[in-house]
Scaffold this active site. Structure first.
Site, short mmCIF file in Angstrom:
data_model
loop_
_atom_site.label_atom_id
_atom_site.label_comp_id
_atom_site.label_asym_id
_atom_site.label_seq_id
_atom_site.Cartn_x
_atom_site.Cartn_y
_atom_site.Cartn_z
N ARG A 1 0.84 -1.20 0.00
CA ARG A 1 0.00 0.00 0.00
C ARG A 1 0.87 1.25 0.00
NH1 ARG A 1 -1.87 3.13 4.14
NH2 ARG A 1 -1.55 1.53 5.73
N TYR B 1 -15.94 15.12 -17.54
CA TYR B 1 -16.38 13.74 -17.36
C TYR B 1 -17.41 13.67 -16.24
CZ TYR B 1 -15.92 8.93 -15.59
OH TYR B 1 -16.16 7.67 -15.12
N ASP C 1 -7.09 16.94 -16.78
CA ASP C 1 -7.33 15.54 -17.13
C ASP C 1 -6.92 15.36 -18.59
OD1 ASP C 1 -8.34 13.06 -17.86
OD2 ASP C 1 -10.11 13.24 -16.60
N LYS D 1 -7.64 3.85 -19.97
CA LYS D 1 -7.90 4.21 -21.36
C LYS D 1 -6.63 4.05 -22.21
CE LYS D 1 -11.95 5.42 -19.67
NZ LYS D 1 -11.75 5.55 -18.22
#
Length: 373
Positions: free
Chosen positions: A39, A92, A164, A189
């Site tokens: 983590r 988005y 973004d 993506k």
């Protein structure tokens, strides 16, 4: 045995071993010298972050478990309770949902700025405003922000610019070079590119912000898993080749759709008629990406009929894989907007978004022609 793998192995482990207390103290005193708990950091997630950081020209980056996680990390790097953020109205749907439904609960407020007013932010800025969140190429109408101009406007008001860059990828545009403070990607993506990874990466322009992003990622548990990191790194190696082919195919399809009698409008920055074609050409170095949208008649049955007939563009609400797909913004990414917001943004019943893959373009065009007819 001297083992020297060319490709980084998958470090599928949750924890790393220490030999003694000296090694433990070295871990805490010399950050980056070793690993303790996945983590907090893992060789695979670090490799992905460093690779995207190099592509974007940043001072440091973190890999996260999704694109939404990376948007959250970017906003939290600059914001606390009581702060105000600006967000491009063309954004988005997940980003607006995060701002409206969750960050509002911890006292972070948002004002949405219409695309036409992005370069005149004075009327929207409050004493507590910290940043503007925008996209290089907007979803779903492919509007292109002039990032250098936008960065200048933000910095004039002492705001940070968070971009973004998912639709563009670093192959088309590098926002940090144009003045942005943070750039981010849904690695799901184009970075990964094969529709088999869910991940994100946030890249900072300065070392202090990069350190803050690492802290947020570790404490909130946003870290990406080793296997997903490894797959994303593998996909990243062909990004340059894929983006060229995506762009080539999308431009050819946009030109075809522009001439088709069943199509009311086409939204693709590579078309000379596109309002931001000039800035898109400059920022993208002559490439315009693989995303486009077009409008059919505002008739749900006509849209459904097209979806049933098309073979090479399955209805899959994501994007940027090597295989083509289509999506329906009104019913997926932007379904939670009010009807008034949808109308203002131009998201109508007939709007279809294509993610153009890297298949032979003549096959894609033939398929669209038969479906539209």
């Amino acid at each position: 045995m001297d083992i020297r793998p060319k490709i980084t192995p998958i470090y599928q482990t949750s924890v790393f071993k220490f030999q003694d207390l000296t090694e433990l103290e070295t871990y805490f005193q010399e950050p980056g010298s070793s690993y303790m708990y996945s983590r907090n950091g893992n060789p695979n997630s670090d490799e992905l972050a460093e690779a995207v950081n190099k592509l974007e020209g940043g001072a440091g980056a973190v890999a996260t478990g999704s694109g939404m996680a990376t948007i959250f990390a970017a906003l939290m790097a600059y914001c606390r309770a009581g702060d105000h953020v600006l967000c491009a109205a063309d954004i988005y749907g997940g980003s607006s949902a995060l701002l409206n439904a969750e960050l509002s609960r911890v006292g972070i407020t948002v004002t949405y700025v219409p695309f036409e007013q992005l370069y005149n932010l004075g009327q929207f800025v409050q004493p507590t405003t910290r940043l503007l969140l925008a996209e290089t190429i907007s979803n779903p109408l492919l509007r292109v922000a002039d990032l250098r101009r936008l960065a200048d406007e933000c910095h004039r008001h002492d705001l940070k610019l968070v971009v973004d860059n998912t639709f563009a990828s670093p192959i088309l545009t590098k926002p940090l070079d144009l003045g942005a403070d943070i750039t981010l990607h849904s690695v799901t993506k184009y970075i990964s590119g094969h529709s088999d990874v869910t991940a994100g990466v946030t890249v900072a322009a300065d070392a202090e912000t990069a350190a803050r992003l690492r802290q947020i990622t570790m404490i909130y548990g946003l870290t990406l898993s080793p296997m997903e990191s490894w797959l994303a790194v593998r996909g990243l190696k062909t990004l340059r080749l894929r983006v060229r082919e995506h762009s080539h195919n999308a431009l050819a399809i946009a030109k075809m759709l522009q001439q088709h009698p069943a199509v009311r409008a086409v939204y693709y920055p590579g078309l000379p008629q596109h309002e931001q074609h000039a800035v898109a050409s400059e920022q993208g170095h002559g490439l315009f990406g693989g995303m486009l949208s077009f409008k059919l008649d505002d008739d749900p049955e006509a849209v459904s009929d097209f979806m049933r007939r098309v073979k090479r563009f399955p209805f899959a609400p994501s994007l940027a894989g090597v295989d083509s797909s289509l999506s329906y913004p009104l019913g997926t990414s932007h379904r939670n907007l009010t009807p008034e917001q949808q109308e203002t943004l131009g998201i109508s019943v007939g709007l279809v978004r294509l993610s153009v893959g890297i298949e032979p373009v003549e096959e894609l065009i033939a398929d669209l022609e038969q479906a539209l007819s």
